[in-house]
Motif scaffolding. Structure first.
Motif, PDB file in Angstrom:
ATOM      1  N   PHE A   1       0.778   3.150  -3.305  1.00 15.74           N
ATOM      2  CA  PHE A   1      -0.336   4.050  -3.564  1.00 15.74           C
ATOM      3  C   PHE A   1      -0.077   5.416  -2.943  1.00 15.74           C
ATOM      4  CE2 PHE A   1      -4.685   5.642  -3.403  1.00 15.74           C
ATOM      5  CZ  PHE A   1      -5.166   5.243  -4.646  1.00 15.74           C
ATOM      6  N   GLY A   2       0.399   5.412  -1.682  1.00 18.59           N
ATOM      7  CA  GLY A   2       0.689   6.675  -1.002  1.00 18.59           C
ATOM      8  C   GLY A   2       1.775   7.467  -1.697  1.00 18.59           C
ATOM      9  N   ILE A   3       2.842   6.767  -2.121  1.00 19.17           N
ATOM     10  CA  ILE A   3       3.938   7.446  -2.832  1.00 19.17           C
ATOM     11  C   ILE A   3       3.438   7.998  -4.162  1.00 19.17           C
ATOM     12  CG2 ILE A   3       6.173   7.085  -3.965  1.00 19.17           C
ATOM     13  CD1 ILE A   3       6.765   4.981  -1.797  1.00 19.17           C
ATOM     14  N   GLY A   4       2.605   7.204  -4.847  1.00 23.86           N
ATOM     15  CA  GLY A   4       2.062   7.642  -6.133  1.00 23.86           C
ATOM     16  C   GLY A   4       1.234   8.909  -6.012  1.00 23.86           C
ATOM     17  N   ILE A   5       0.405   8.980  -4.947  1.00 25.78           N
ATOM     18  CA  ILE A   5      -0.427  10.170  -4.730  1.00 25.78           C
ATOM     19  C   ILE A   5       0.446  11.408  -4.505  1.00 25.78           C
ATOM     20  CG2 ILE A   5      -2.012  11.303  -3.112  1.00 25.78           C
ATOM     21  CD1 ILE A   5      -3.356   8.663  -2.652  1.00 25.78           C
TER      22      ILE A   5
ATOM     23  N   GLY B   1       0.799  -1.216   0.000  1.00 23.95           N
ATOM     24  CA  GLY B   1       0.000   0.000   0.000  1.00 23.95           C
ATOM     25  C   GLY B   1       0.833   1.267   0.000  1.00 23.95           C
ATOM     26  N   LEU B   2       2.117   1.147   0.357  1.00 21.57           N
ATOM     27  CA  LEU B   2       3.027   2.297   0.272  1.00 21.57           C
ATOM     28  C   LEU B   2       3.092   2.841  -1.154  1.00 21.57           C
ATOM     29  CD1 LEU B   2       6.030   1.083   2.450  1.00 21.57           C
ATOM     30  CD2 LEU B   2       4.662   3.110   2.875  1.00 21.57           C
TER      31      LEU B   2
ATOM     32  N   PHE C   1      -3.272  13.092   3.490  1.00 20.31           N
ATOM     33  CA  PHE C   1      -3.968  11.813   3.374  1.00 20.31           C
ATOM     34  C   PHE C   1      -2.999  10.717   2.910  1.00 20.31           C
ATOM     35  CE2 PHE C   1      -7.223   8.860   1.870  1.00 20.31           C
ATOM     36  CZ  PHE C   1      -8.256   9.073   2.778  1.00 20.31           C
ATOM     37  N   GLY C   2      -2.154  11.057   1.923  1.00 18.61           N
ATOM     38  CA  GLY C   2      -1.191  10.093   1.415  1.00 18.61           C
ATOM     39  C   GLY C   2      -0.149   9.698   2.447  1.00 18.61           C
ATOM     40  N   VAL C   3       0.342  10.676   3.232  1.00 19.08           N
ATOM     41  CA  VAL C   3       1.327  10.388   4.282  1.00 19.08           C
ATOM     42  C   VAL C   3       0.725   9.484   5.353  1.00 19.08           C
ATOM     43  CG1 VAL C   3       2.686  11.412   6.144  1.00 19.08           C
ATOM     44  CG2 VAL C   3       2.682  12.473   3.892  1.00 19.08           C
TER      45      VAL C   3
ATOM     46  N   VAL D   1       2.087   5.697   6.520  1.00 20.02           N
ATOM     47  CA  VAL D   1       2.412   5.354   7.909  1.00 20.02           C
ATOM     48  C   VAL D   1       1.637   4.126   8.351  1.00 20.02           C
ATOM     49  CG1 VAL D   1       2.243   6.140  10.294  1.00 20.02           C
ATOM     50  CG2 VAL D   1       3.073   7.706   8.539  1.00 20.02           C
ATOM     51  N   VAL D   2       0.335   4.111   8.071  1.00 20.22           N
ATOM     52  CA  VAL D   2      -0.508   2.985   8.499  1.00 20.22           C
ATOM     53  C   VAL D   2      -0.083   1.700   7.790  1.00 20.22           C
ATOM     54  CG1 VAL D   2      -2.854   2.054   8.455  1.00 20.22           C
ATOM     55  CG2 VAL D   2      -2.466   4.427   9.115  1.00 20.22           C
TER      56      VAL D   2
END
Length: 427
Positions: free
Chosen positions: A168-172, A165-166, A286-288, A292-293
């Motif tokens: 997705f966060g990095i992509g955002i 899922g990281l 939201f992405g950060v 983390v989660v």
């Protein structure tokens, strides 16, 4: 003399056995290194693909406007993209199962290249709509999920999928920021050209580094090649014990909040009174939170809790999120509610993917991942219409109350029902 020879022979056998064990151990370690490299490359490809996708999301509104497309037409353009991804997810999963992970990654990256190539030469509205067509096979994240499932044990699956899922966060974060910077400094077409070249590089990376089949040969199932577009084969998976029940929870638990997020660009302006830059900061926040989660929280929870417990927890937290959204009045309230919201979304997505892929044969995990990947496009497809009605007729609080009611019902359902699961927990 014979005793001496026997001792020497015995000592020689022991040395040979020791050398053989050492060689096998080294081979196993090399295998672990190779698996780690393949997983890392798969995550890199998925991250880059998502980054390029978010780059164009920030540019498309301005690009569409320059071609004379109004707000209603832009809504149709977004709906077209969502429908194509919704339809393509299960078929892409079938393709992965039948032709392997390398072919699937090449298909996804090549489709991305075609997507941005067509977009770069779009000089009219029909061409812009045509450029959406390759999105039907742009599914790099399910491809990476398939690699992880093939190369990890069932007990490690949820943790590994959570860390994915990281991507997705990095992509955002990177995609949104990079798209804005490139388009502002160098022109609206530059992010599209960068994404085109990036997808071509991704295709070459997949050809060189991703094996034909990520799953070890001993785990392969004999499977006849059938029609990739067989709807009957896709629906067959929903009949396995527990699959339909968990999939219903996956779809509906986050659906009302999904509508809220679809409408967030409008809500941030009308309800919170934010400027475009401030809305961008919120998206980055939201992405950060998601990173983390996914990285620090999910792994620890899956190590100590059973998957059904975590599924119930995510639904319970989602009910609380609904109450928070119903009562929030300022952007600071939203920043607080976003923490459990991201937690619930991350846990729900990871755990349901893990449960559903364990519930079907290993030869069908790609198809199951493709079905799971269709949930977000479903929200994007129906979200603008339903979300618009809810917001205009009942206000922001309606999203929260609907979320609360739906998840209370799902939580009671999960408590009373006995869903058969293949429970695994890391020791």
């Amino acid at each position: 003399m014979s005793a001496t020879n026997a001792k020497a022979s015995s000592r020689g056998e022991e040395e040979a056995l020791g050398m053989r064990s050492k060689a096998l151990g080294e081979r196993g370690r090399l295998g672990d290194v190779r698996r780690g490299q393949v997983i890392l490359v798969a995550c890199l490809i998925a991250t880059l693909e998502l980054t390029f996708l978010f780059m164009q999301m920030g540019v498309v509104p301005y690009f569409a406007k320059s071609l004379g497309l109004d707000s209603m037409g832009f809504g149709y353009l977004q709906t077209t993209f969502g429908v194509l991804q919704l339809v393509g997810g299960p078929f892409f999963g079938r393709f992965v199962d039948q032709f392997g992970t390398r072919a699937a990654f090449i298909l996804s990256c090549a489709s991305g290249s075609a997507f941005f190539l067509l977009m770069s030469i779009s000089t009219s509205i029909p061409l812009l709509f045509l450029s959406r067509l390759p999105a039907v096979f742009m599914h790099g994240l399910p491809g990476a999920q398939k690699v992880i499932i093939d190369l990890t044990t069932p007990s490690e699956r949820a943790d590994a999928l959570g860390k994915l899922g990281l991507c997705f966060g990095i992509g955002i974060i990177i995609g949104s920021a990079l798209g804005g910077v490139l388009s502002t400094k160098f022109g609206i077409f530059v992010p599209i050209y960068v994404a085109l070249v990036g997808n071509l590089i991704n295709t070459m990376i997949a050809m060189v580094w991703i094996p034909l089949q990520a799953k070890p040969k001993s785990d392969h199932c004999v499977m006849e090649h059938s029609n990739v577009f067989s709807i009957r084969e896709i629906l067959r998976l929903m009949k396995f014990p527990g699959v339909m029940e968990v999939f219903i929870v996956k779809v509906f638990a986050g659906l009302p909040i999904g509508f809220f997020l679809i409408m967030f660009s409008i809500i941030s302006m009308d309800f919170f009174g934010l400027e475009a830059v401030e809305s961008g900061y919120l998206m980055s926040y939201f992405g950060v939170l998601q990173m983390v989660v996914q990285c620090l929280v999910i792994g620890k929870l899956t190590n100590h809790c059973m998957e059904m417990t975590l599924l119930r927890l995510s639904v319970f937290v989602f009910a609380g999120v609904g109450l928070g959204v119903a009562l929030m009045r300022t952007v600071w309230h939203y920043c607080i509610v976003a923490v459990p919201m991201v937690f619930a979304f991350s846990i729900l997505g990871t755990i349901t993917d893990s449960i559903l892929t364990k519930a079907v044969p290993s030869s069908d995990t790609g198809t199951m991942l493709g079905i799971c990947a269709s949930v977000q496009p479903l929200t994007r497809t129906v979200g603008p219409t339903i979300g618009g009605i809810l917001y205009k007729q009942f206000g922001v609080s309606s999203f929260g109350y609907l979320q609360l009611i739906v998840n209370i019902g799902l939580f009671v359902y999960l408590l009373k029902s006995k869903i058969p699961l293949r429970e695994t927990k890391r020791q």
